[in-house]
Design a protein around this motif. Sequence first.
Motif, PDB file in Angstrom:
ATOM      1  N   CYS A  22      33.643  72.181  34.284  1.00  0.00           N
ATOM      2  CA  CYS A  22      32.772  71.881  33.137  1.00  0.00           C
ATOM      3  C   CYS A  22      31.395  72.492  33.364  1.00  0.00           C
ATOM      4  O   CYS A  22      30.888  72.515  34.473  1.00  0.00           O
ATOM      5  N   SER A  25      26.307  69.625  31.663  1.00  0.00           N
ATOM      6  CA  SER A  25      26.420  68.701  30.535  1.00  0.00           C
ATOM      7  C   SER A  25      25.449  67.552  30.734  1.00  0.00           C
ATOM      8  O   SER A  25      25.055  67.243  31.854  1.00  0.00           O
ATOM      9  N   THR A  41      28.692  60.001  27.801  1.00  0.00           N
ATOM     10  CA  THR A  41      28.525  61.414  27.485  1.00  0.00           C
ATOM     11  C   THR A  41      29.483  61.807  26.370  1.00  0.00           C
ATOM     12  O   THR A  41      30.516  61.167  26.170  1.00  0.00           O
ATOM     13  N   ASP A  42      29.138  62.873  25.670  1.00  0.00           N
ATOM     14  CA  ASP A  42      30.031  63.436  24.667  1.00  0.00           C
ATOM     15  C   ASP A  42      30.922  64.527  25.258  1.00  0.00           C
ATOM     16  O   ASP A  42      31.801  65.055  24.579  1.00  0.00           O
ATOM     17  N   THR A  43      30.700  64.864  26.529  1.00  0.00           N
ATOM     18  CA  THR A  43      31.460  65.921  27.192  1.00  0.00           C
ATOM     19  C   THR A  43      32.835  65.414  27.602  1.00  0.00           C
ATOM     20  O   THR A  43      32.966  64.316  28.128  1.00  0.00           O
ATOM     21  N   GLN A  44      33.841  66.215  27.384  1.00  0.00           N
ATOM     22  CA  GLN A  44      35.212  65.863  27.769  1.00  0.00           C
ATOM     23  C   GLN A  44      35.414  66.182  29.241  1.00  0.00           C
ATOM     24  O   GLN A  44      35.300  67.333  29.657  1.00  0.00           O
ATOM     25  N   VAL A  45      35.678  65.162  30.028  1.00  0.00           N
ATOM     26  CA  VAL A  45      36.013  65.350  31.439  1.00  0.00           C
ATOM     27  C   VAL A  45      37.261  64.538  31.744  1.00  0.00           C
ATOM     28  O   VAL A  45      37.671  63.690  30.950  1.00  0.00           O
ATOM     29  N   TYR A  46      37.836  64.794  32.901  1.00  0.00           N
ATOM     30  CA  TYR A  46      39.109  64.171  33.242  1.00  0.00           C
ATOM     31  C   TYR A  46      39.027  63.439  34.568  1.00  0.00           C
ATOM     32  O   TYR A  46      38.279  63.855  35.462  1.00  0.00           O
ATOM     33  N   ASN A  74      38.027  57.776  32.804  1.00  0.00           N
ATOM     34  CA  ASN A  74      37.296  58.051  31.567  1.00  0.00           C
ATOM     35  C   ASN A  74      37.932  57.251  30.443  1.00  0.00           C
ATOM     36  O   ASN A  74      39.140  57.054  30.393  1.00  0.00           O
ATOM     37  N   HIS A  77      33.841  57.769  25.480  1.00  0.00           N
ATOM     38  CA  HIS A  77      32.636  58.496  25.898  1.00  0.00           C
ATOM     39  C   HIS A  77      32.084  57.976  27.218  1.00  0.00           C
ATOM     40  O   HIS A  77      30.953  58.298  27.575  1.00  0.00           O
TER      41      HIS A  77
END
Length: 107
Positions: A22, A25, A41-46, A74, A77
């Motif tokens: 990523c 962010s 956060t609005d960031t997509q993480v796994y 996660n 958000h």
Amino acid sequence: MELRRHQRFSVHFHSVFSGPQCNESVGTIVNLSKGGCLVETDTQVYSGMQISLRLDVTGEMSSILIERAAVRWNRGHELGVGFITVASPHQERLDQLLERLKQDRPS
């Protein structure tokens, strides 16, 4: 009943994180402990991703850097982040911050 290793504190700190999967962010740290934090956060993480994390603490001249952390879970958000590597000067500052939060917490 869920038992935690470290006491958590409600906070509201700006953060920047990044990792191999990523780009840089932004997020908001909403709770913090010696062993990790909760980031909105609005960031997509796994789950399982390795990241570095910078905590921009209100009233501090410079950020606290978490060199290596792992996304433990996660949910929407929210990210549960566990700290893996924190260099000595940053660990000392994190410990001092947590001590101040502990003293400021109403009994």
